[in-house]
Scaffold this active site. Structure first.
Site, short mmCIF file in Angstrom:
data_model
loop_
_atom_site.label_atom_id
_atom_site.label_comp_id
_atom_site.label_asym_id
_atom_site.label_seq_id
_atom_site.Cartn_x
_atom_site.Cartn_y
_atom_site.Cartn_z
N ASP A 144 50.57 54.97 37.83
CA ASP A 144 49.90 54.75 39.12
C ASP A 144 50.10 53.31 39.59
O ASP A 144 50.28 53.06 40.79
CB ASP A 144 48.40 55.04 39.02
CG ASP A 144 48.08 56.48 38.71
OD1 ASP A 144 48.90 57.37 38.99
OD2 ASP A 144 46.98 56.73 38.17
N ASP A 181 44.68 59.28 32.53
CA ASP A 181 44.25 58.04 33.19
C ASP A 181 43.41 57.24 32.22
O ASP A 181 42.72 57.81 31.37
CB ASP A 181 43.43 58.35 34.45
CG ASP A 181 44.30 58.83 35.61
OD1 ASP A 181 45.50 58.50 35.65
OD2 ASP A 181 43.76 59.51 36.50
#
EC number: 3.4.23.36
Length: 153
Positions: free
Chosen positions: A131, A115
């Protein structure tokens, strides 16, 4: 090129973009470091998410792999069955498939998802390109389904 082939190429390109961004972040930013990208709006960081959204269910990679495969296979099947219907439905499912596979690649190859995006102006989860595909894909899919329901199709 048939519509299915075009969708497959788009999915592959989206996955490649996701993986390239993740690779760049891993190579350029030390784990846990935060760097301003768009001042007062978005920062870049490198985190290893071993859970799901908001890092829930840490270290349940097998569970996430199974869930991802079920969702992606279901999305591919539904896309195949409804390819000639709504362009918005095709777009939403394409993004969901690409996002699911992008994060699946991380989970299988590394045991975590990379991330990197952090909104500076709000306390929100740190997320990645895949995402974003998933979120936008689900929103588009819900709007397409709502539109179909309203139009009676």
């Amino acid at each position: 090129m048939k519509k299915r082939g075009i969708v497959a190429v788009i999915v592959l390109l989206l996955i490649a973009l996701d993986q390239l961004v993740k690779s760049y972040i891993v190579q350029q930013i030390p784990l846990g470091e935060v760097r301003s990208w768009i001042p007062n709006f978005v920062s870049l960081t490198y985190l290893q998410n071993r859970g799901a959204a908001f890092s829930i269910l840490q270290d349940q990679q097998f569970l996430f792999a199974i869930i991802t495969l079920v969702v992606v296979v279901g999305a591919i099947w539904y896309l195949h069955k409804h390819m000639e219907e709504s362009l918005w439905m095709v777009l939403g499912l394409t993004l969901i498939i690409a996002g699911g596979l992008g994060n699946f690649i991380d989970r299988v190859s590394q045991g975590f998802v990379v991330d990197m995006f952090h909104f500076d102006f709000i306390n929100f989860a740190i997320f990645n390109v895949a995402d974003s595909y998933l979120t936008v894909g689900v929103i588009i899919l819900l709007i397409a389904m709502l539109k179909e329901e309203i139009n009676g199709n």
